[in-house]
Motif scaffolding. Structure first.
Motif, PDB file in Angstrom:
ATOM      1  N   THR A  42      -4.053  16.813  18.083  1.00  0.00           N
ATOM      2  CA  THR A  42      -3.407  15.779  17.288  1.00  0.00           C
ATOM      3  C   THR A  42      -4.483  15.002  16.549  1.00  0.00           C
ATOM      4  O   THR A  42      -5.434  14.515  17.166  1.00  0.00           O
ATOM      5  CB  THR A  42      -2.587  14.827  18.165  1.00  0.00           C
ATOM      6  N   TYR A  43      -4.341  14.896  15.248  1.00  0.00           N
ATOM      7  CA  TYR A  43      -5.276  14.169  14.396  1.00  0.00           C
ATOM      8  C   TYR A  43      -4.551  12.953  13.844  1.00  0.00           C
ATOM      9  O   TYR A  43      -3.360  13.023  13.530  1.00  0.00           O
ATOM     10  CB  TYR A  43      -5.756  15.056  13.246  1.00  0.00           C
ATOM     11  N   SER A  44      -5.270  11.830  13.733  1.00  0.00           N
ATOM     12  CA  SER A  44      -4.620  10.634  13.214  1.00  0.00           C
ATOM     13  C   SER A  44      -5.616   9.766  12.456  1.00  0.00           C
ATOM     14  O   SER A  44      -6.828   9.876  12.625  1.00  0.00           O
ATOM     15  CB  SER A  44      -3.976   9.822  14.340  1.00  0.00           C
ATOM     16  N   SER A  45      -5.049   8.905  11.632  1.00  0.00           N
ATOM     17  CA  SER A  45      -5.828   7.926  10.885  1.00  0.00           C
ATOM     18  C   SER A  45      -4.959   6.684  10.736  1.00  0.00           C
ATOM     19  O   SER A  45      -3.734   6.784  10.619  1.00  0.00           O
ATOM     20  CB  SER A  45      -6.212   8.481   9.516  1.00  0.00           C
ATOM     21  N   THR A  46      -5.605   5.516  10.734  1.00  0.00           N
ATOM     22  CA  THR A  46      -4.868   4.256  10.677  1.00  0.00           C
ATOM     23  C   THR A  46      -5.410   3.356   9.583  1.00  0.00           C
ATOM     24  O   THR A  46      -6.613   3.222   9.419  1.00  0.00           O
ATOM     25  CB  THR A  46      -4.958   3.524  12.031  1.00  0.00           C
ATOM     26  N   ASN A  47      -4.502   2.745   8.845  1.00  0.00           N
ATOM     27  CA  ASN A  47      -4.833   1.725   7.860  1.00  0.00           C
ATOM     28  C   ASN A  47      -4.449   0.395   8.503  1.00  0.00           C
ATOM     29  O   ASN A  47      -3.297   0.194   8.876  1.00  0.00           O
ATOM     30  CB  ASN A  47      -4.043   1.972   6.576  1.00  0.00           C
ATOM     31  N   ILE A  48      -5.419  -0.503   8.667  1.00  0.00           N
ATOM     32  CA  ILE A  48      -5.182  -1.797   9.301  1.00  0.00           C
ATOM     33  C   ILE A  48      -5.376  -2.888   8.255  1.00  0.00           C
ATOM     34  O   ILE A  48      -6.322  -2.839   7.476  1.00  0.00           O
ATOM     35  CB  ILE A  48      -6.162  -2.025  10.470  1.00  0.00           C
ATOM     36  N   GLY A  49      -4.479  -3.868   8.250  1.00  0.00           N
ATOM     37  CA  GLY A  49      -4.642  -4.943   7.288  1.00  0.00           C
ATOM     38  C   GLY A  49      -3.723  -6.120   7.545  1.00  0.00           C
ATOM     39  O   GLY A  49      -3.024  -6.180   8.558  1.00  0.00           O
ATOM     40  N   THR A  50      -3.763  -7.046   6.613  1.00  0.00           N
ATOM     41  CA  THR A  50      -2.868  -8.198   6.636  1.00  0.00           C
ATOM     42  C   THR A  50      -2.243  -8.327   5.261  1.00  0.00           C
ATOM     43  O   THR A  50      -2.825  -7.923   4.247  1.00  0.00           O
ATOM     44  CB  THR A  50      -3.607  -9.509   6.967  1.00  0.00           C
ATOM     45  N   GLN A  51      -1.068  -8.895   5.220  1.00  0.00           N
ATOM     46  CA  GLN A  51      -0.380  -9.145   3.960  1.00  0.00           C
ATOM     47  C   GLN A  51       0.166 -10.565   4.007  1.00  0.00           C
ATOM     48  O   GLN A  51       0.818 -10.953   4.980  1.00  0.00           O
ATOM     49  CB  GLN A  51       0.751  -8.140   3.745  1.00  0.00           C
ATOM     50  N   SER A  52      -0.134 -11.327   2.969  1.00  0.00           N
ATOM     51  CA  SER A  52       0.311 -12.725   2.905  1.00  0.00           C
ATOM     52  C   SER A  52       1.616 -12.854   2.140  1.00  0.00           C
ATOM     53  O   SER A  52       1.879 -12.094   1.201  1.00  0.00           O
ATOM     54  CB  SER A  52      -0.766 -13.573   2.222  1.00  0.00           C
ATOM     55  N   TYR A  53       2.397 -13.838   2.552  1.00  0.00           N
ATOM     56  CA  TYR A  53       3.679 -14.119   1.911  1.00  0.00           C
ATOM     57  C   TYR A  53       3.814 -15.626   1.731  1.00  0.00           C
ATOM     58  O   TYR A  53       3.290 -16.403   2.526  1.00  0.00           O
ATOM     59  CB  TYR A  53       4.846 -13.587   2.757  1.00  0.00           C
ATOM     60  N   THR A  54       4.549 -16.025   0.697  1.00  0.00           N
ATOM     61  CA  THR A  54       4.814 -17.432   0.438  1.00  0.00           C
ATOM     62  C   THR A  54       6.319 -17.615   0.297  1.00  0.00           C
ATOM     63  O   THR A  54       6.948 -16.964  -0.542  1.00  0.00           O
ATOM     64  CB  THR A  54       4.114 -17.901  -0.857  1.00  0.00           C
ATOM     65  N   TYR A  55       6.868 -18.466   1.130  1.00  0.00           N
ATOM     66  CA  TYR A  55       8.293 -18.773   1.026  1.00  0.00           C
ATOM     67  C   TYR A  55       8.471 -19.976   0.120  1.00  0.00           C
ATOM     68  O   TYR A  55       7.780 -20.984   0.255  1.00  0.00           O
ATOM     69  CB  TYR A  55       8.906 -19.064   2.398  1.00  0.00           C
ATOM     70  N   VAL A  56       9.409 -19.865  -0.805  1.00  0.00           N
ATOM     71  CA  VAL A  56       9.742 -20.958  -1.710  1.00  0.00           C
ATOM     72  C   VAL A  56      11.169 -21.399  -1.383  1.00  0.00           C
ATOM     73  O   VAL A  56      12.073 -20.557  -1.282  1.00  0.00           O
ATOM     74  CB  VAL A  56       9.646 -20.507  -3.193  1.00  0.00           C
ATOM     75  N   ALA A  57      11.365 -22.702  -1.196  1.00  0.00           N
ATOM     76  CA  ALA A  57      12.692 -23.227  -0.872  1.00  0.00           C
ATOM     77  C   ALA A  57      13.723 -22.696  -1.857  1.00  0.00           C
ATOM     78  O   ALA A  57      13.490 -22.656  -3.059  1.00  0.00           O
ATOM     79  CB  ALA A  57      12.680 -24.753  -0.895  1.00  0.00           C
TER      80      ALA A  57
END
Length: 126
Positions: A42-57
């Motif tokens: 079994t071969y694998s690869s992973t993309n790790i990250g963060t994603q920002s979001y902004t909530y507007v009323a």
């Protein structure tokens, strides 16, 4: 065999209260992993990250719930805001290079010395 992709959301950062709502998520930490079986391995690869979001009323708001259904909502956010095809292409290329390597690592032995092999002591027959 085809590559199987999977999202993992280990953590989200949220404002306790913002814009009149509770637990307003502003950062999602993710792992996007692809795996493939080939030749019994079994071969694998992973993309790790963060994603920002902004909530507007006034924007649609989905309240946080500790459920798989809410996890699917967050995965939908990620899929709508990230370049998933590019991530899949990168993961697929890494997996292919693991299955069929085209490069190797070489070392100078004096920088990464091999530990000496202890001498073999043979038992003397009496």
């Amino acid at each position: 065999m085809a590559i199987t992709y999977k999202w993992d959301i280990p953590q989200m950062n949220a404002h306790i209260q913002a814009e009149g709502e509770d637990n307003v998520i502003y950062t999602v930490h993710y792992r996007y992993t692809g795996s493939e079986e080939s030749g019994g391995e079994t071969y694998s690869s992973t993309n790790i990250g963060t994603q920002s979001y902004t909530y507007v009323a006034g924007d649609p708001f989905v309240p946080y719930e500790d459920t798989e259904a809410f996890e699917n909502v967050v995965i939908g956010w990620l899929e709508n805001s990230l370049d998933v095809p590019a991530m899949q292409a990168s993961i697929a290329a890494t997996i292919q290079s693991e299955i069929t390597p085209v490069n190797e690592d070489l070392y100078f032995t004096w920088q990464n010395p091999v530990p000496p092999v202890p001498p073999v002591v043979e038992d003397e027959e009496e």
